[in-house]
Design a protein around this motif. Structure first.
Motif, PDB file in Angstrom:
ATOM      1  N   PRO A 194     -12.403  -2.097  14.916  1.00 40.48           N
ATOM      2  CA  PRO A 194     -11.642  -1.022  15.555  1.00 40.48           C
ATOM      3  C   PRO A 194     -10.739  -0.303  14.556  1.00 40.48           C
ATOM      4  O   PRO A 194     -10.128  -0.934  13.683  1.00 40.48           O
ATOM      5  N   ALA A 195     -10.634   1.002  14.696  1.00 40.71           N
ATOM      6  CA  ALA A 195      -9.750   1.771  13.820  1.00 40.71           C
ATOM      7  C   ALA A 195      -8.307   1.300  13.958  1.00 40.71           C
ATOM      8  O   ALA A 195      -7.558   1.269  12.975  1.00 40.71           O
ATOM      9  N   SER A 196      -7.908   0.913  15.169  1.00 42.81           N
ATOM     10  CA  SER A 196      -6.534   0.450  15.379  1.00 42.81           C
ATOM     11  C   SER A 196      -6.254  -0.821  14.584  1.00 42.81           C
ATOM     12  O   SER A 196      -5.146  -1.016  14.070  1.00 42.81           O
ATOM     13  N   LEU A 197      -7.256  -1.703  14.466  1.00 45.29           N
ATOM     14  CA  LEU A 197      -7.088  -2.930  13.684  1.00 45.29           C
ATOM     15  C   LEU A 197      -6.932  -2.605  12.203  1.00 45.29           C
ATOM     16  O   LEU A 197      -6.062  -3.159  11.519  1.00 45.29           O
ATOM     17  N   LEU A 198      -7.755  -1.697  11.698  1.00 41.60           N
ATOM     18  CA  LEU A 198      -7.675  -1.333  10.282  1.00 41.60           C
ATOM     19  C   LEU A 198      -6.355  -0.633   9.969  1.00 41.60           C
ATOM     20  O   LEU A 198      -5.742  -0.893   8.926  1.00 41.60           O
ATOM     21  N   GLU A 199      -5.910   0.234  10.862  1.00 44.17           N
ATOM     22  CA  GLU A 199      -4.634   0.908  10.633  1.00 44.17           C
ATOM     23  C   GLU A 199      -3.487  -0.108  10.609  1.00 44.17           C
ATOM     24  O   GLU A 199      -2.579  -0.026   9.770  1.00 44.17           O
ATOM     25  N   ARG A 200      -3.537  -1.085  11.505  1.00 41.19           N
ATOM     26  CA  ARG A 200      -2.510  -2.135  11.513  1.00 41.19           C
ATOM     27  C   ARG A 200      -2.577  -2.961  10.233  1.00 41.19           C
ATOM     28  O   ARG A 200      -1.544  -3.357   9.686  1.00 41.19           O
ATOM     29  N   TYR A 201      -3.779  -3.207   9.754  1.00 45.55           N
ATOM     30  CA  TYR A 201      -3.948  -3.972   8.512  1.00 45.55           C
ATOM     31  C   TYR A 201      -3.306  -3.245   7.332  1.00 45.55           C
ATOM     32  O   TYR A 201      -2.547  -3.840   6.557  1.00 45.55           O
ATOM     33  N   PHE A 202      -3.576  -1.950   7.206  1.00 49.31           N
ATOM     34  CA  PHE A 202      -3.011  -1.193   6.087  1.00 49.31           C
ATOM     35  C   PHE A 202      -1.484  -1.136   6.163  1.00 49.31           C
ATOM     36  O   PHE A 202      -0.803  -1.137   5.133  1.00 49.31           O
ATOM     37  N   SER A 203      -0.941  -1.097   7.375  1.00 43.28           N
ATOM     38  CA  SER A 203       0.515  -1.035   7.516  1.00 43.28           C
ATOM     39  C   SER A 203       1.162  -2.410   7.359  1.00 43.28           C
ATOM     40  O   SER A 203       2.359  -2.508   7.074  1.00 43.28           O
ATOM     41  N   THR A 204       0.379  -3.482   7.539  1.00 39.10           N
ATOM     42  CA  THR A 204       0.900  -4.841   7.390  1.00 39.10           C
ATOM     43  C   THR A 204       1.101  -5.207   5.927  1.00 39.10           C
ATOM     44  O   THR A 204       2.089  -5.848   5.557  1.00 39.10           O
ATOM     45  N   LEU A 205       0.167  -4.804   5.080  1.00 41.94           N
ATOM     46  CA  LEU A 205       0.254  -5.140   3.659  1.00 41.94           C
ATOM     47  C   LEU A 205       1.383  -4.374   2.982  1.00 41.94           C
ATOM     48  O   LEU A 205       1.710  -3.248   3.363  1.00 41.94           O
ATOM     49  N   ARG A 206       1.962  -4.992   1.952  1.00 42.66           N
ATOM     50  CA  ARG A 206       2.996  -4.357   1.133  1.00 42.66           C
ATOM     51  C   ARG A 206       2.355  -4.010  -0.208  1.00 42.66           C
ATOM     52  O   ARG A 206       1.844  -4.892  -0.907  1.00 42.66           O
ATOM     53  N   TYR A 207       2.387  -2.732  -0.562  1.00 44.52           N
ATOM     54  CA  TYR A 207       1.701  -2.270  -1.764  1.00 44.52           C
ATOM     55  C   TYR A 207       2.651  -1.962  -2.917  1.00 44.52           C
ATOM     56  O   TYR A 207       2.227  -1.442  -3.940  1.00 44.52           O
ATOM     57  N   GLY A 208       3.921  -2.279  -2.757  1.00 44.84           N
ATOM     58  CA  GLY A 208       4.873  -2.074  -3.837  1.00 44.84           C
ATOM     59  C   GLY A 208       5.206  -3.393  -4.523  1.00 44.84           C
ATOM     60  O   GLY A 208       4.613  -4.440  -4.243  1.00 44.84           O
ATOM     61  N   PHE A 209       6.155  -3.336  -5.444  1.00 46.54           N
ATOM     62  CA  PHE A 209       6.627  -4.554  -6.101  1.00 46.54           C
ATOM     63  C   PHE A 209       8.088  -4.342  -6.471  1.00 46.54           C
ATOM     64  O   PHE A 209       8.405  -3.644  -7.429  1.00 46.54           O
ATOM     65  N   GLY A 210       8.957  -4.945  -5.669  1.00 43.62           N
ATOM     66  CA  GLY A 210      10.390  -4.850  -5.898  1.00 43.62           C
ATOM     67  C   GLY A 210      11.007  -6.232  -5.977  1.00 43.62           C
ATOM     68  O   GLY A 210      10.308  -7.235  -6.148  1.00 43.62           O
ATOM     69  N   PRO A 211      12.327  -6.329  -5.835  1.00 45.67           N
ATOM     70  CA  PRO A 211      13.001  -7.625  -5.954  1.00 45.67           C
ATOM     71  C   PRO A 211      12.487  -8.687  -4.977  1.00 45.67           C
ATOM     72  O   PRO A 211      12.380  -9.855  -5.344  1.00 45.67           O
ATOM     73  N   ARG A 212      12.181  -8.302  -3.728  1.00 48.68           N
ATOM     74  CA  ARG A 212      11.695  -9.315  -2.783  1.00 48.68           C
ATOM     75  C   ARG A 212      10.320  -9.839  -3.210  1.00 48.68           C
ATOM     76  O   ARG A 212      10.042 -11.035  -3.101  1.00 48.68           O
ATOM     77  N   GLU A 213       9.459  -8.942  -3.689  1.00 45.07           N
ATOM     78  CA  GLU A 213       8.152  -9.389  -4.169  1.00 45.07           C
ATOM     79  C   GLU A 213       8.302 -10.278  -5.407  1.00 45.07           C
ATOM     80  O   GLU A 213       7.575 -11.268  -5.567  1.00 45.07           O
TER      81      GLU A 213
END
Length: 297
Positions: free
Chosen positions: A243-262
């Protein structure tokens, strides 16, 4: 000089990057080479790639020869949706059982080992296997005398990428299907960093302007791809039969940056890897951009 050779993970988790590169035509500034994480790890360490996403554990093992690109990574702060332990018994019952480990991601191997040994208190027999292997069996399907033999069936299996996404979306009846990103954060309080972007140190020192340009292109591509995530999800849904809704949720769940918390999460993972014997010592982290993460030193 020739275009920089840049790795690209051929999984859904990197789809926003590739989509953004296509939208912004950034890919004409580099030679993109797709592959699974384990293959990209080998290629950058062999000098066949100049810049690439890398499994966190392989970066940590080889940090002396690499530099991190700032503000780029793949992490989760809770569920990851694409790394799953699928077991025919509860994880606390896996002591001595055979657990299949996917050959495509070294970081997932170590994450599974840390969780199984330190939080579920079990020491399974880990069995490397190729993707697409068969099903699972309960402990009663094999006698204790045969438990460690190569012919003994698997009781649990580690899945990553698209197979894990499908397994967590529709768990198989009668199995324990566990999101390992969620378990990591629940037990440690840290986010989990699965991959970083790195450049070969020798390349970064020789071509700092090129590395800076690639970093900028990748960062802008990521942002553009994430802004267009709903359209990307709709485009990929019929191809992935999800489902497109599942894929959209997947992309929003992942963190694609790298800061102090990462960075804190990566250090916590490194500590765990040392404890289970998969990392000899804690490495010093170097960056292509000085001061990229203030707490890195």
């Amino acid at each position: 000089m020739n275009l920089p050779r840049v790795g690209h993970i051929a999984f859904l988790n990197c789809a926003p990057h590739l989509h953004g590169l296509e939208m912004r035509r950034g890919s004409d500034r580099m030679h993109l080479q797709p592959g699974v994480p384990s293959a990209l790890n080998r290629q950058i360490l062999a000098g066949e790639l100049d810049i690439s996403p890398m499994s966190s554990i392989e970066y940590l093992r080889n940090a002396a020869d690499l530099c991190l690109l700032p503000d780029l990574g793949i992490a989760s702060d809770g569920p990851v949706m694409s790394i799953a332990l699928v077991s025919s018994v509860p994880p606390t019952s896996l002591d001595g059982a055979r657990v299949g480990l996917t050959s495509t991601s070294a970081t997932s191997w170590v994450l599974a080992k840390i969780l199984l040994r330190e939080w579920w208190g079990v020491s399974p027999v880990f069995v490397p296997e190729m993707p697409g292997a068969g099903g699972l069996h309960g402990p009663s399907d094999s006698s204790p005398a045969r438990k460690n033999e190569a012919t003994d069936p698997l009781v649990a299996r580690l899945l990553i990428g698209d197979p894990a996404l499908r397994a967590l979306w529709k768990p198989e009846p009668g199995t324990w299907t566990i999101d390992l990103g969620q378990e990591w954060t629940r037990h440690t309080g840290h986010c989990m960093v699965y991959a970083v972007w790195a450049a070969r140190r020798a390349y970064a020192e020789r071509y700092p302007e090129t590395v800076a340009e690639v970093t900028s292109i990748l960062t802008q591509a990521r942002d553009a791809g994430l802004r267009d995530a709903p359209a990307l999800a709709r485009r990929l849904a019929p191809l992935e039969n999800l489902p497109a809704s599942l894929l959209e949720r997947y992309f929003s769940t992942l963190r694609y940056g790298f800061g102090p918390r990462e960075l804190d999460g990566l250090n916590a993972f490194a500590d765990g890897a040392v404890r289970v014997g998969d990392l000899p010592s804690l490495p010093h982290l170097a960056w292509t951009s000085p001061g990229a993460v203030a707490t890195a030193a």
